[in-house]
Design an enzyme around this catalytic site. Structure first.
Site, PDB file in Angstrom:
ATOM      1  N   HIS A  49     -33.755 -19.162 -40.756  1.00  0.00           N
ATOM      2  CA  HIS A  49     -33.478 -19.004 -39.168  1.00  0.00           C
ATOM      3  C   HIS A  49     -34.083 -17.579 -38.711  1.00  0.00           C
ATOM      4  O   HIS A  49     -34.441 -16.651 -39.579  1.00  0.00           O
ATOM      5  CB  HIS A  49     -31.993 -19.038 -39.039  1.00  0.00           C
ATOM      6  CG  HIS A  49     -31.334 -18.028 -39.811  1.00  0.00           C
ATOM      7  ND1 HIS A  49     -30.629 -18.166 -40.832  1.00  0.00           N
ATOM      8  CD2 HIS A  49     -30.839 -16.510 -39.688  1.00  0.00           C
ATOM      9  CE1 HIS A  49     -29.689 -17.273 -41.436  1.00  0.00           C
ATOM     10  NE2 HIS A  49     -30.161 -16.113 -40.815  1.00  0.00           N
TER      11      HIS A  49
HETATM   12  C1  T46 Z   1     -28.966 -13.313 -41.889  1.00  0.00           C
HETATM   13  C2  T46 Z   1     -29.238 -13.501 -43.484  1.00  0.00           C
HETATM   14  C3  T46 Z   1     -29.642 -12.462 -44.177  1.00  0.00           C
HETATM   15  C4  T46 Z   1     -19.617 -16.006 -40.519  1.00  0.00           C
HETATM   16  O1  T46 Z   1     -18.773 -16.635 -40.159  1.00  0.00           O
HETATM   17  N1  T46 Z   1     -19.633 -14.805 -40.190  1.00  0.00           N
HETATM   18  C5  T46 Z   1     -21.001 -13.961 -40.529  1.00  0.00           C
HETATM   19  O2  T46 Z   1     -20.846 -12.836 -40.135  1.00  0.00           O
HETATM   20  C6  T46 Z   1     -22.028 -14.612 -41.340  1.00  0.00           C
HETATM   21  C7  T46 Z   1     -23.043 -13.808 -41.650  1.00  0.00           C
HETATM   22  C8  T46 Z   1     -21.974 -16.084 -41.478  1.00  0.00           C
HETATM   23  N2  T46 Z   1     -20.912 -16.476 -41.210  1.00  0.00           N
HETATM   24  C9  T46 Z   1     -20.726 -18.154 -41.457  1.00  0.00           C
HETATM   25  C10 T46 Z   1     -21.829 -19.036 -40.959  1.00  0.00           C
HETATM   26  C11 T46 Z   1     -22.181 -20.111 -42.093  1.00  0.00           C
HETATM   27  O3  T46 Z   1     -20.811 -21.160 -41.797  1.00  0.00           O
HETATM   28  O4  T46 Z   1     -20.806 -18.303 -43.041  1.00  0.00           O
HETATM   29  C12 T46 Z   1     -21.817 -19.421 -43.288  1.00  0.00           C
HETATM   30  C13 T46 Z   1     -23.088 -19.045 -44.117  1.00  0.00           C
HETATM   31  O5  T46 Z   1     -24.002 -18.403 -43.313  1.00  0.00           O
HETATM   32  P1  T46 Z   1     -25.558 -18.705 -43.169  1.00  0.00           P
HETATM   33  O6  T46 Z   1     -25.720 -20.204 -43.551  1.00  0.00           O
HETATM   34  O7  T46 Z   1     -26.101 -18.416 -41.892  1.00  0.00           O
HETATM   35  O8  T46 Z   1     -25.960 -17.698 -44.406  1.00  0.00           O
HETATM   36  P2  T46 Z   1     -27.361 -17.399 -44.782  1.00  0.00           P
HETATM   37  O9  T46 Z   1     -27.286 -16.777 -45.821  1.00  0.00           O
HETATM   38  O10 T46 Z   1     -28.513 -18.489 -44.489  1.00  0.00           O
HETATM   39  O11 T46 Z   1     -27.704 -16.240 -43.541  1.00  0.00           O
HETATM   40  C14 T46 Z   1     -27.141 -14.915 -43.492  1.00  0.00           C
HETATM   41  C15 T46 Z   1     -26.707 -14.780 -42.242  1.00  0.00           C
HETATM   42  O12 T46 Z   1     -26.013 -15.636 -41.561  1.00  0.00           O
HETATM   43  C16 T46 Z   1     -27.863 -14.204 -41.271  1.00  0.00           C
HETATM   44  O13 T46 Z   1     -27.514 -13.641 -40.045  1.00  0.00           O
HETATM   45  O14 T46 Z   1     -29.688 -12.860 -41.328  1.00  0.00           O
HETATM   46  O15 T46 Z   1     -27.976 -13.935 -44.151  1.00  0.00           O
END
Ligand code: T46
Length: 135
Positions: A49
Protein backbone atom coordinates in the site's frame (compact mmCIF):
# COMPACT_ATOMS: atom_id res chain seq x y z
CA UNK A 1 17.82 11.50 -5.05
CA UNK A 2 17.23 7.78 -4.52
CA UNK A 3 14.13 6.30 -2.95
CA UNK A 4 15.99 4.82 -0.01
CA UNK A 5 16.67 7.41 2.67
CA UNK A 6 18.42 5.81 5.63
CA UNK A 7 18.78 7.82 8.80
CA UNK A 8 21.68 7.00 11.03
CA UNK A 9 20.74 6.73 14.70
CA UNK A 10 23.36 7.47 17.30
CA UNK A 11 23.72 5.01 20.12
CA UNK A 12 24.66 6.16 23.59
CA UNK A 13 26.42 2.88 24.13
CA UNK A 14 28.59 1.97 27.08
CA UNK A 15 29.60 -1.19 28.90
CA UNK A 16 25.95 -1.69 29.96
CA UNK A 17 24.69 -1.90 26.39
CA UNK A 18 23.11 0.39 23.81
CA UNK A 19 20.53 3.13 24.06
CA UNK A 20 19.15 4.81 20.95
CA UNK A 21 16.94 7.88 21.31
CA UNK A 22 14.84 9.29 18.47
CA UNK A 23 13.49 12.79 18.93
CA UNK A 24 10.81 14.39 16.79
CA UNK A 25 12.15 17.20 14.59
CA UNK A 26 15.65 16.22 15.56
CA UNK A 27 16.62 12.84 14.14
CA UNK A 28 13.41 12.74 12.11
CA UNK A 29 11.66 15.55 10.18
CA UNK A 30 8.18 15.13 11.67
CA UNK A 31 6.27 15.09 14.94
CA UNK A 32 5.45 11.60 16.21
CA UNK A 33 1.74 10.95 16.72
CA UNK A 34 1.81 7.17 16.78
CA UNK A 35 4.19 4.28 17.42
CA UNK A 36 3.62 0.68 16.45
CA UNK A 37 5.74 -2.41 16.05
CA UNK A 38 5.45 -5.51 13.94
CA UNK A 39 6.71 -8.83 15.28
CA UNK A 40 5.89 -12.54 15.32
CA UNK A 41 6.41 -12.48 11.57
CA UNK A 42 6.68 -15.65 9.52
CA UNK A 43 7.60 -15.70 5.85
CA UNK A 44 4.54 -13.73 4.72
CA UNK A 45 5.07 -10.34 3.12
CA UNK A 46 3.27 -7.24 4.39
CA UNK A 47 2.50 -3.73 3.25
CA UNK A 48 1.40 -3.48 -0.40
CA UNK A 49 0.00 0.00 0.00
CA UNK A 50 0.91 3.69 -0.08
CA UNK A 51 -0.15 6.56 2.14
CA UNK A 52 -1.48 9.88 0.91
CA UNK A 53 -0.06 11.95 3.79
CA UNK A 54 1.61 9.69 6.34
CA UNK A 55 5.38 9.89 6.80
CA UNK A 56 7.14 7.23 8.87
CA UNK A 57 10.47 6.03 10.15
CA UNK A 58 10.89 2.26 10.31
CA UNK A 59 13.67 0.72 12.40
CA UNK A 60 14.35 -2.99 12.52
CA UNK A 61 15.32 -3.18 16.19
CA UNK A 62 15.76 -6.96 16.01
CA UNK A 63 16.18 -9.48 13.19
CA UNK A 64 15.78 -8.39 9.59
CA UNK A 65 13.39 -7.73 6.74
CA UNK A 66 13.50 -6.23 3.27
CA UNK A 67 11.77 -2.90 2.68
CA UNK A 68 10.79 -2.11 -0.91
CA UNK A 69 9.76 1.42 -1.89
CA UNK A 70 8.16 2.42 -5.17
CA UNK A 71 7.35 6.01 -6.18
CA UNK A 72 5.39 5.01 -9.27
CA UNK A 73 8.43 5.39 -11.53
CA UNK A 74 10.98 3.04 -10.03
CA UNK A 75 11.38 0.72 -7.10
CA UNK A 76 14.28 0.09 -4.75
CA UNK A 77 14.70 -2.18 -1.80
CA UNK A 78 16.99 -2.37 1.19
CA UNK A 79 17.62 -4.93 3.89
CA UNK A 80 16.85 -3.56 7.34
CA UNK A 81 18.91 -5.47 9.86
CA UNK A 82 20.23 -2.94 12.34
CA UNK A 83 18.84 -0.84 15.21
CA UNK A 84 21.42 1.80 14.30
CA UNK A 85 19.53 3.16 11.32
CA UNK A 86 15.98 3.68 10.16
CA UNK A 87 14.38 4.14 6.79
CA UNK A 88 12.34 7.25 6.16
CA UNK A 89 9.17 6.33 4.28
CA UNK A 90 7.75 9.43 2.57
CA UNK A 91 4.14 9.99 1.64
CA UNK A 92 2.99 8.55 -1.66
CA UNK A 93 5.50 5.71 -1.62
CA UNK A 94 4.23 2.21 -2.29
CA UNK A 95 5.83 -0.06 0.30
CA UNK A 96 6.22 -3.79 0.54
CA UNK A 97 7.97 -5.70 3.31
CA UNK A 98 9.46 -9.07 2.50
CA UNK A 99 11.82 -11.70 3.91
CA UNK A 100 10.99 -11.23 7.57
CA UNK A 101 13.20 -13.18 9.92
CA UNK A 102 11.23 -14.99 12.60
CA UNK A 103 12.76 -12.80 15.29
CA UNK A 104 12.12 -9.53 13.43
CA UNK A 105 10.80 -6.60 15.43
CA UNK A 106 10.05 -3.64 13.17
CA UNK A 107 9.45 -0.42 15.08
CA UNK A 108 7.57 2.31 13.20
CA UNK A 109 7.24 5.97 14.19
CA UNK A 110 4.37 7.67 12.40
CA UNK A 111 3.55 11.32 11.69
CA UNK A 112 -0.24 10.82 11.91
CA UNK A 113 -2.84 8.88 13.85
CA UNK A 114 -4.15 5.71 12.23
CA UNK A 115 -6.50 6.57 9.38
CA UNK A 116 -7.69 3.92 6.95
CA UNK A 117 -8.76 6.66 4.48
CA UNK A 118 -5.08 7.61 4.10
CA UNK A 119 -4.24 4.18 2.64
CA UNK A 120 -4.08 3.42 -1.08
CA UNK A 121 -4.20 -0.36 -1.16
CA UNK A 122 -4.64 -0.80 -4.92
CA UNK A 123 -1.48 -0.47 -7.04
CA UNK A 124 -3.30 0.78 -10.17
CA UNK A 125 -5.04 3.42 -8.08
CA UNK A 126 -1.63 4.41 -6.68
CA UNK A 127 -0.23 4.89 -10.19
CA UNK A 128 -3.23 7.07 -11.14
CA UNK A 129 -2.68 9.22 -8.03
CA UNK A 130 1.00 9.62 -8.92
CA UNK A 131 0.06 10.71 -12.46
CA UNK A 132 -2.53 13.17 -11.11
CA UNK A 133 0.05 14.68 -8.76
CA UNK A 134 2.25 15.53 -11.78
CA UNK A 135 -0.49 17.67 -13.40
C1 T46 B 1 2.85 0.79 6.98
C2 T46 B 1 3.62 -0.45 7.18
C3 T46 B 1 5.09 -0.19 7.33
C4 T46 B 1 -4.41 -0.30 13.32
O1 T46 B 1 -5.54 -0.52 13.82
N1 T46 B 1 -3.66 0.75 13.80
C5 T46 B 1 -2.43 1.04 13.30
O2 T46 B 1 -1.80 2.00 13.76
C6 T46 B 1 -1.91 0.21 12.26
C7 T46 B 1 -0.54 0.50 11.66
C8 T46 B 1 -2.67 -0.84 11.79
N2 T46 B 1 -3.90 -1.08 12.34
C9 T46 B 1 -4.65 -2.23 11.86
C10 T46 B 1 -5.08 -2.19 10.41
C11 T46 B 1 -5.15 -3.66 10.03
O3 T46 B 1 -6.40 -4.17 10.41
O4 T46 B 1 -3.83 -3.39 11.99
C12 T46 B 1 -4.09 -4.30 10.93
C13 T46 B 1 -2.80 -4.63 10.21
O5 T46 B 1 -2.36 -3.48 9.46
P1 T46 B 1 -1.76 -3.58 8.00
O6 T46 B 1 -2.32 -4.76 7.30
O7 T46 B 1 -1.91 -2.25 7.33
O8 T46 B 1 -0.22 -3.88 8.33
P2 T46 B 1 1.03 -3.79 7.35
O9 T46 B 1 2.14 -4.45 8.06
O10 T46 B 1 0.68 -4.29 6.00
O11 T46 B 1 1.34 -2.20 7.22
C14 T46 B 1 1.77 -1.48 8.35
C15 T46 B 1 1.05 -0.14 8.45
O12 T46 B 1 -0.37 -0.35 8.42
C16 T46 B 1 1.40 0.79 7.32
O13 T46 B 1 0.95 2.09 7.61
O14 T46 B 1 3.34 1.73 6.39
O15 T46 B 1 3.17 -1.25 8.28
Amino acid sequence: MGLINLISLNSKGDERGHLVAIEARNEIPFDIKRVYYIFGTESLSRGFHAHKELVQLAVCVKGSCTMLLDDGFSRESVILDSPFYGILIPKMAWREMHNFSQDCVLLVLASEYYCEADYIRDYQEFLIEVENAKK
